[in-house]
Design a protein around this motif. Sequence first.
Motif, PDB file in Angstrom:
ATOM      1  N   VAL A 189       0.964  -1.353   0.070  1.00 13.74           N
ATOM      2  CA  VAL A 189       0.004   0.114  -0.028  1.00 13.74           C
ATOM      3  C   VAL A 189       0.872   1.424   0.035  1.00 13.74           C
ATOM      4  CG1 VAL A 189      -1.988  -1.240   1.313  1.00 13.74           C
ATOM      5  CG2 VAL A 189      -0.159   0.181   2.414  1.00 13.74           C
ATOM      6  N   SER A 191       0.406   5.535   1.097  1.00 15.77           N
ATOM      7  CA  SER A 191      -0.311   6.438   1.839  1.00 15.77           C
ATOM      8  C   SER A 191       0.053   7.886   1.837  1.00 15.77           C
ATOM      9  CB  SER A 191      -0.549   6.098   3.224  1.00 15.77           C
ATOM     10  OG  SER A 191      -1.325   4.927   3.401  1.00 15.77           O
ATOM     11  N   ASP A 294       0.013   2.130   5.969  1.00 16.74           N
ATOM     12  CA  ASP A 294      -1.127   1.902   5.866  1.00 16.74           C
ATOM     13  C   ASP A 294      -1.820   3.189   6.738  1.00 16.74           C
ATOM     14  OD1 ASP A 294      -3.841   1.439   5.052  1.00 16.74           O
ATOM     15  OD2 ASP A 294      -3.998  -0.349   6.293  1.00 16.74           O
ATOM     16  N   THR A 325      -5.147   6.224   1.175  1.00 20.35           N
ATOM     17  CA  THR A 325      -4.101   5.015   1.235  1.00 20.35           C
ATOM     18  C   THR A 325      -4.594   4.368  -0.027  1.00 20.35           C
ATOM     19  OG1 THR A 325      -3.819   4.647   3.509  1.00 20.35           O
ATOM     20  CG2 THR A 325      -3.857   2.600   2.175  1.00 20.35           C
TER      21      THR A 325
END
Length: 369
Positions: A189, A191, A294, A325
Motif C-alpha cells: 500500500v 499512503s 497504511d 491509502t
Amino acid sequence: MGTHLILVGLLSICSLSFGQDCNQQLLENVDFPGNDITSLFSPDVEHCRQLCTQHSSCDFFTFVRADWNKDDRNFFCYIKASPNGQPTVQAPLQGVTSGFSLKPCSQDLEPCLSTVYQNVDFTGADYRALFTADYEECQRACTQDTACQFFTLLDKAFTSFGNRYRFKCNLKFSWPVPRIPVVEKKTGVTSGFSQITQISQQSVCQSKLFPNTDIPGNNVEVIPAASPEHCQALCSAHSVCSYFSFNSNNFNCNLKKNNEELVTEAKDGITSGLPARFCQLDNTWLQVVYENVDFPTSDIRFELMDDADTCQRTCTQDAFCQFYTYANDNFNDPIYRRRCYLKRTITMPAPPKVAKLANVVSGFQLRNC
C-alpha cells in the motif's frame, strides 16, 4: 440516537455527491433509532449536524436536546450510518432532533460557530485561564489565541467553591488539524496527504529536527504520525506542546510539555524536534508518499484507479479528503488492488463533554466568522 499553524485539506466543499440528495431538514422530536457509529457531545443540533458532516462515515444523526428529561444523556450527538444512507426507522421521541449529513450539499468545512450557551459547560480540554469581565471578552480572548477552539466563562453569579472562580475564563483546545487515528506498516500500500494547505500570511520557517535523539519524559499526548515532519506539524498545532519525539518503529508521536528545560539523549530510531512558532512550517513533507504504510481507518469512500499518484491527485481535488491509502498491484488480496481510499477526520471545534451548569457561559472562537 481554525488552525494554530497548519491545516491540511480544509477548504469549503464546492460540490460533493455520494448518491444522496441534499437534505437540510431537521426533524424535531423524531428519533432515528439504531445504526449508531459513535456518540459525541454537541451544545446544539446545528453543531451536531456539522460533526456528522465532517465525520467520514456519518449519513444522519440524532441529537439529545437540553430539554430531554428521561436520563442524563443531554447533549449527546449520535453519529449514524446505513448502507443506503437513510435511517432504517423514524420514531416519535420527545426531547431529540434528528437530521442528515450535509456532505451532499454545498457546505463550509470551517463553519462559523457564533452561538453562545448560557448555563452550559464545555467540560475539560482547558489549557489556559484568565479573568475577564464578561463572556464577550472571554470569547475575544479565545478568538485571538490561535490555539483556542472554545471556552467556558464562570460568570459573576458563579458561587461554587466560594467566590474564588468568578469571572474566570477557561480557554480550551481541540485538534484543528487532521489526526490519523492509526498508522501501521503494511506491504503493498501507499499512503499520503492532500496537497491542499491553508494559505498563510506568515513567513515560512524551516523545521528543526534532531535525528537519532530522544527527549525522554514529559509526555502530554501520544498520537500516530506518518513521519517526524508530520509529528512536528501536530506539535505546532497543539496548545501546550514544547517539543516532541517521533518513534519510526511504531509511528508514535510523543508530544511533550516542559518549558523549563530540554534534556536529550542519543537513541536510534527516534527523531525529536521543536514546534514552529509564529511562522508557517515548510509543508514539503505533505508531498511525501509513504510506501508500505497504511492509514487503515476514516474512509469516506474508495475509487478504482491505476496508480498512487492518481489517488493523491484525487484526494487533493476533493476538498473533503485530507489523506488517503492506495492498494498497489502487489497487494496480497487481489480484491482490494487498485483501490484508492479517500479519508478524513473531524477538525471543527469539538468539546470533549457538554453539560448543564448554572452561571457559566460557553462558546466558540470566531476566527471563521
